[in-house]
Design a protein around this motif. Structure first.
Motif, PDB file in Angstrom:
ATOM      1  N   PHE A  24      42.626  33.742  37.470  1.00  0.00           N
ATOM      2  CA  PHE A  24      43.208  32.637  37.150  1.00  0.00           C
ATOM      3  C   PHE A  24      44.675  33.227  38.006  1.00  0.00           C
ATOM      4  CE2 PHE A  24      40.715  31.399  33.235  1.00  0.00           C
ATOM      5  CZ  PHE A  24      40.515  29.764  33.918  1.00  0.00           C
TER       6      PHE A  24
ATOM      7  N   LEU B  59      44.713  36.816  36.660  1.00  0.00           N
ATOM      8  CA  LEU B  59      44.674  36.688  34.916  1.00  0.00           C
ATOM      9  C   LEU B  59      42.582  36.708  35.190  1.00  0.00           C
ATOM     10  CD1 LEU B  59      46.138  34.902  31.864  1.00  0.00           C
ATOM     11  CD2 LEU B  59      43.666  35.467  32.242  1.00  0.00           C
TER      12      LEU B  59
ATOM     13  N   ALA C 189      40.085  36.386  33.290  1.00  0.00           N
ATOM     14  CA  ALA C 189      39.501  35.503  32.191  1.00  0.00           C
ATOM     15  C   ALA C 189      38.583  36.334  31.803  1.00  0.00           C
ATOM     16  CB  ALA C 189      39.453  34.229  32.120  1.00  0.00           C
TER      17      ALA C 189
ATOM     18  N   SER D 213      40.893  36.475  19.706  1.00  0.00           N
ATOM     19  CA  SER D 213      41.404  34.817  20.741  1.00  0.00           C
ATOM     20  C   SER D 213      42.272  35.469  22.276  1.00  0.00           C
ATOM     21  CB  SER D 213      42.530  34.363  19.678  1.00  0.00           C
ATOM     22  OG  SER D 213      43.154  33.170  20.105  1.00  0.00           O
ATOM     23  N   GLY D 214      41.833  34.756  22.963  1.00  0.00           N
ATOM     24  CA  GLY D 214      41.813  35.083  24.627  1.00  0.00           C
ATOM     25  C   GLY D 214      41.300  35.917  25.184  1.00  0.00           C
ATOM     26  N   CYS D 215      39.641  36.054  24.460  1.00  0.00           N
ATOM     27  CA  CYS D 215      38.959  37.042  25.052  1.00  0.00           C
ATOM     28  C   CYS D 215      38.244  36.266  26.174  1.00  0.00           C
ATOM     29  CB  CYS D 215      38.323  37.830  23.875  1.00  0.00           C
ATOM     30  SG  CYS D 215      37.047  36.828  23.515  1.00  0.00           S
ATOM     31  N   GLY D 216      38.357  35.286  26.122  1.00  0.00           N
ATOM     32  CA  GLY D 216      37.374  35.062  27.702  1.00  0.00           C
ATOM     33  C   GLY D 216      36.500  33.837  27.785  1.00  0.00           C
ATOM     34  N   LYS D 217      36.014  33.162  25.961  1.00  0.00           N
ATOM     35  CA  LYS D 217      34.783  32.926  26.052  1.00  0.00           C
ATOM     36  C   LYS D 217      34.880  31.430  26.045  1.00  0.00           C
ATOM     37  CE  LYS D 217      35.753  33.063  21.231  1.00  0.00           C
ATOM     38  NZ  LYS D 217      37.546  34.456  21.285  1.00  0.00           N
ATOM     39  N   THR D 218      35.994  30.457  25.634  1.00  0.00           N
ATOM     40  CA  THR D 218      35.420  29.547  26.067  1.00  0.00           C
ATOM     41  C   THR D 218      35.778  29.382  27.443  1.00  0.00           C
ATOM     42  OG1 THR D 218      36.997  28.374  24.519  1.00  0.00           O
ATOM     43  CG2 THR D 218      37.531  27.242  27.238  1.00  0.00           C
ATOM     44  N   THR D 219      36.405  30.464  28.182  1.00  0.00           N
ATOM     45  CA  THR D 219      36.662  30.169  29.990  1.00  0.00           C
ATOM     46  C   THR D 219      34.824  30.255  30.578  1.00  0.00           C
ATOM     47  OG1 THR D 219      38.791  31.502  29.810  1.00  0.00           O
ATOM     48  CG2 THR D 219      37.550  31.360  32.568  1.00  0.00           C
TER      49      THR D 219
ATOM     50  N   GLN E 292      36.231  22.271  21.413  1.00  0.00           N
ATOM     51  CA  GLN E 292      37.037  23.296  20.303  1.00  0.00           C
ATOM     52  C   GLN E 292      37.789  22.588  19.698  1.00  0.00           C
ATOM     53  OE1 GLN E 292      38.733  26.736  21.921  1.00  0.00           O
ATOM     54  NE2 GLN E 292      39.570  27.822  20.694  1.00  0.00           N
TER      55      GLN E 292
ATOM     56  N   PRO F 197      46.252  40.131  28.709  1.00  0.00           N
ATOM     57  CA  PRO F 197      44.504  40.375  29.892  1.00  0.00           C
ATOM     58  C   PRO F 197      45.547  40.381  30.954  1.00  0.00           C
ATOM     59  CG  PRO F 197      45.691  38.465  29.148  1.00  0.00           C
ATOM     60  CD  PRO F 197      45.966  39.051  28.130  1.00  0.00           C
TER      61      PRO F 197
HETATM   62  N1  LIG Z   1      43.183  27.308  33.377  1.00  0.00           N
HETATM   63  C1  LIG Z   1      44.055  28.278  32.607  1.00  0.00           C
HETATM   64  N2  LIG Z   1      45.175  28.846  33.665  1.00  0.00           N
HETATM   65  C2  LIG Z   1      45.214  30.591  33.685  1.00  0.00           C
HETATM   66  N3  LIG Z   1      45.152  30.970  32.229  1.00  0.00           N
HETATM   67  C3  LIG Z   1      43.754  30.522  31.969  1.00  0.00           C
HETATM   68  C4  LIG Z   1      43.526  29.264  31.530  1.00  0.00           C
HETATM   69  N4  LIG Z   1      42.650  29.248  30.800  1.00  0.00           N
HETATM   70  C5  LIG Z   1      42.489  30.268  30.596  1.00  0.00           C
HETATM   71  N5  LIG Z   1      43.313  31.315  30.832  1.00  0.00           N
HETATM   72  C6  LIG Z   1      43.835  32.781  29.985  1.00  0.00           C
HETATM   73  O1  LIG Z   1      42.234  33.289  30.398  1.00  0.00           O
HETATM   74  C7  LIG Z   1      42.312  34.011  29.255  1.00  0.00           C
HETATM   75  C8  LIG Z   1      40.819  33.815  28.092  1.00  0.00           C
HETATM   76  O2  LIG Z   1      41.103  32.443  27.504  1.00  0.00           O
HETATM   77  P1  LIG Z   1      40.232  31.984  27.107  1.00  0.00           P
HETATM   78  O3  LIG Z   1      40.351  29.927  26.064  1.00  0.00           O
HETATM   79  O4  LIG Z   1      38.697  31.825  27.073  1.00  0.00           O
HETATM   80  O5  LIG Z   1      40.259  32.827  25.714  1.00  0.00           O
HETATM   81  P2  LIG Z   1      38.779  31.896  24.227  1.00  0.00           P
HETATM   82  O6  LIG Z   1      38.587  33.477  24.109  1.00  0.00           O
HETATM   83  O7  LIG Z   1      38.479  30.935  24.492  1.00  0.00           O
HETATM   84  O8  LIG Z   1      39.745  31.943  23.091  1.00  0.00           O
HETATM   85  P3  LIG Z   1      40.480  31.306  21.711  1.00  0.00           P
HETATM   86  O9  LIG Z   1      39.159  32.049  20.598  1.00  0.00           O
HETATM   87  O10 LIG Z   1      41.802  31.457  21.333  1.00  0.00           O
HETATM   88  O11 LIG Z   1      39.974  29.873  22.025  1.00  0.00           O
HETATM   89  C9  LIG Z   1      43.510  34.191  28.173  1.00  0.00           C
HETATM   90  O12 LIG Z   1      44.449  34.975  28.414  1.00  0.00           O
HETATM   91  C10 LIG Z   1      44.238  32.759  28.979  1.00  0.00           C
HETATM   92  O13 LIG Z   1      45.229  32.681  28.601  1.00  0.00           O
END
Ligand SMILES: Nc1ncnc2c1ncn2[C@@H]1O[C@H](COP(=O)(O)OP(=O)(O)OP(=O)(O)O)[C@@H](O)[C@H]1O
Ligand SMILES: Nc1ncnc2c1ncn2[C@@H]1O[C@H](COP(=O)(O)OP(=O)(O)OP(=O)(O)O)[C@@H](O)[C@H]1O
Ligand SMILES: [Mg+2]
Ligand SMILES: [Mg+2]
Lengths: 335, 329
Positions: free
Chosen positions: B24, B36, B38, B58-64, B105, B288
């Motif tokens: 991103f 970034l 992700a 949190s923030g390691c990229g699971k949702t992405t 989520q 990140p």
């Molecule tokens: N649309 C976006 N634009 C910019 N950065 C993003 C975007 N979506 C996610 N990120 C960044 O990418 C990284 C991974 O985010 P993600 O939401 O995938 O984490 P996660 O593992 O699902 O965390 P959580 O457990 O908090 O849900 C984070 O640093 C987040 O800030």
């Protein structure tokens, strides 16, 4: 005298649909230097209890009746100005969501220093020094640099630590931690819990730990309150609650936790039924409609809290029926 | 022999991801943008009918990973294969969007408060025009609501009138509406308390059995993930660190990060908990935006050496079906 003594607290939200009795006759006490866990279903009134103690309820919520004594002094009825001297100074809170409680438009340093200046007679420079000291204490590297950053620039774990630093800056007597580690991975959670316990011992403060995580409760709490529908169903030492639960809701809660040591994937045992509607509270025990053991009286009359051990109280008619509880605190230890 | 939708022999894997990257652009100052990372070069497969758990801080990229997998984000790089077909072309996406769904989520913000339950559940039906006529549509809504244990009389209520557990059921009913084979469940129970959590997990397991579903199950509660998953993948700062069967990963973790993760899982038993030997990691998760060179975990790893700073370890099969990315194993 207990450090904090809550007696028959009632807090309601007066909504257009009616009175939501979020806290409904809650009593408990918190001793100096102890860690008290609060568990209970979502919506059972844990956060509202915390907000009532600090009197930071949002409209249309207010304390309807009851007493909250801190060092023996009544807090209910105190003016906002008087409460401000206690909040963040004598009693601090770490909120469920750190993002909502850190102001996005001010730097971390700004917010920390302001909190310290407001509650102590330190000047700006001394406050800054204290802020740096606190950030170091909570394990944040390069604290001078962090003071210039904004909340969104920090990771979740770091934000939570800033919140802890802010909550501890004035060495409170009581720290209320509302789900302080829910969003964090277990390695960061372990760090933060360890830090809180270390500071708790060093500063002799008491902690009210609100959480859904029974693992967190088991690892840090001396005593536990189990809440349901705004009231206590059971409270006692952590061991008593885990090894000798005396309320069906607590038993159901314990049964529904996934077992890490189970490799067979045995199906989980949830508590059946749906949570209670706080607008329409039944006359009897609030858990009765979901309780498999419910008797006739359970639906008719709300059970009082009875002693079921030297440090263990439960509000369940089953204990009365089985004659295994008393109205006086018993002398002997629970087996 | 089993065959896939295209009539070719079905592979063991329903979903395959290779070298997936999702970057991103984020603004880091006046006219300055930084990438970034992700998700950075992640590969894995999900077998038919299995649940693959995905954990990490949190923030390691699971949702992405979940969103990119479903092409809700176009991948920066890498390939996604579904049932033997490469996903990317317009035609492949149209079909894929019906067959793969997501449960989001946050049950509090992922449902539109101005829509009734019926309209929320029927969203995929309307988008993909799956029901001919109003009656068929309504019958299908009733069927879906019953399937997830919602009272069909509540179809005309609004989402905000429901509790967290019920809202999560609404989200699951919506995900099931297009008869998908694959569902990404993004922390479907994290916002729920333990007793409601158990209800939703049991329901997901029952649905899987009945409908033959394949899940990617994202969560940070390890005991929940262990319970529901056949295999578990561990992520750290956009990278995949380890992948093994649920029992193997929780019982014999190999990667230093997974080892500390497992040692820190809070035990819901006071006596056991007092005996627990937690490995508390030093330091904080790096930003990140400034992922360390080489292995992303090395700044917190007790075994880090020069090699770890120089080269990012690749996933290797350490024992049958147990993959790990570490130079020291
Ligand atoms: N649309 C976006 N634009 C910019 N950065 C993003 C975007 N979506 C996610 N990120 C960044 O990418 C990284 C991974 O985010 P993600 O939401 O995938 O984490 P996660 O593992 O699902 O965390 P959580 O457990 O908090 O849900 C984070 O640093 C987040 O800030
Ligand atoms: N502003 C408000 N207006 C109306 N009702 C409210 C308001 N704030 C809270 N409530 C109600 O009060 C009850 C108790 O809420 P509280 O936030 O204390 O629950 P909780 O035990 O902290 O739950 P959780 O575990 O989900 O955080 C809930 O039923 C909630 O709906
Ligand atoms: Mg709360
Ligand atoms: Mg996520």
């Amino acid at each position: 005298m207990s450090l904090l003594e809550v007696r028959d607290l009632h807090t309601s939200f007066f909504t257009p649909a009616g009175e939501v009795k979020a806290v409904n006759g809650l009593s408990f006490s918190l001793e100096k230097g102890k860690v008290l866990g609060i568990v209970g279903e979502s919506g059972s009134g844990k956060s509202v209890t915390a907000y009532s103690i600090l009197q930071i309820l949002t409209h249309p919520g207010r304390i309807v009746s009851g007493s909250i004594r801190f060092h023996g002094e009544e807090l209910v009825g105190k003016s906002d100005e008087e409460m401000r001297k206690i909040r963040g100074n004598k009693i601090s809170i770490i909120f469920q969501d750190p993002m909502t409680s850190l102001n996005p438009t001010f730097t971390i340093g700004n917010q920390l220093c302001e909190a310290i200046e407001m509650h102590t007679d330190r000047n700006r420079e001394q406050s800054r020094a204290r802020a740096v000291e606190m950030l170091k204490l909570v394990g944040i590297s390069e604290p001078e640099k962090r003071l210039k950053q904004y909340a969104y620039e920090l990771s979740g774990g770091m934000r939570q630590r800033v919140m802890i630093a802010m909550a501890l800056a004035c060495e409170p007597d009581i720290l209320i931690a509302d789900e302080p580690t829910t969003a964090l991975d277990v390695t960061i959670q372990a760090q933060i819990l360890e830090l809180m316990m270390k500071l708790q011992k060093e500063l002799g403060m008491a902690i009210m730990m609100i959480t859904h995580d029974m693992g967190v409760i088991a690892s840090v709490c001396d005593e536990v309150i189990v809440m349901y529908a705004g009231g206590v169903c059971e409270r006692g030492t952590t061991d008593a609650i885990f090894y000798n639960p005396r309320h069906e809701y607590t038993r159901g809660l314990m049964r529904s936790i996934p077992d890490m040591s189970d490799d067979e994937k045995t199906p989980l045992i949830p508590i059946t039924g749906t949570p209670i509607d706080l607008l329409h509270m039944p006359p009897g025990c609030p858990f009765a409609p979901r309780c498999e053991q419910a008797m006739k009286i359970c639906l008719q009359e709300k059970p009082k809290e009875y002693w079921v051990g030297r440090d263990h109280l439960s509000a369940c008619w089953m204990n009365v029926k089985d004659g295994i509880c008393c109205t006086e605190r018993p002398e002997e230890e629970e087996s | 022999m089993e065959r896939n939708q295209a009539g070719k022999p079905a592979s063991e894997y329903l979903v395959q991801v290779s070298h997936l990257k999702q970057y991103f652009p984020v603004s880091t100052g006046f006219l300055k943008t930084t990438m970034l990372k992700a998700v950075d070069d992640v590969s894995f497969g999900i077998r038919r009918g299995e649940t693959l758990g995905l954990v990490g801080e949190s923030g390691c990229g699971k949702t992405t990973v979940g969103r990119t997998l479903l092409h809700l984000y176009t991948p920066t790089e890498g390939e996604i294969w579904f049932d033997g077909e490469k996903i990317g072309s317009r035609e492949s996406l149209k079909n894929f969007r019906k067959r793969a769904q997501m449960v989001f989520q946050d049950p509090y913000s992922s449902l539109n408060p101005r829509m009734t339950v019926a309209d929320i559940v029927a969203e995929p039906i309307d988008v993909h025009k799956l029901c001919a006529g109003r009656e068929a549509r309504e019958a299908r809504i009733r069927e879906l609501m019953t399937l997830v244990g919602l009272n069909t009389e509540h179809a005309t209520r609004y989402a905000h009138e429901f509790s967290g557990g019920q809202r999560q059921r609404i989200g699951i009913a919506r995900a099931l509406a297009s008869n998908p084979e694959f569902i990404v469940c993004d922390e479907p129970v994290s916002a729920l308390d333990v007793s409601i959590q158990a209800q939703v997990i049991n329901m997901l397991e029952e649905l899987q059995e009945r409908l033959g579903l394949t899940y990617l199950f994202i969560a940070h509660d390890i005991s929940v993930v262990k319970h529901i998953s056949n295999r578990i993948a561990v992520m750290y700062l956009g990278h995949m660190m380890e992948l093994a069967s649920a029992n193997e990963l929780t019982g014999h973790p190999l990667h230093p990060y997974t080892v500390s993760l497992m040692s820190a899982v809070p035990i819901p038993d006071p006596k056991e908990s007092r005996k627990q030997q937690r490995i508390v990691l030093e330091g904080d998760v790096p930003s990140p935006l400034k992922v360390p060179s080489g292995c992303p975990f090395r700044t917190r790893c007790s075994r880090a050496t020069k090699e770890c700073a120089e080269r990012c370890p690749e996933m290797r099969e350490a024992s049958p079906d147990h993959f790990v990315a570490c130079h020291h194993l």
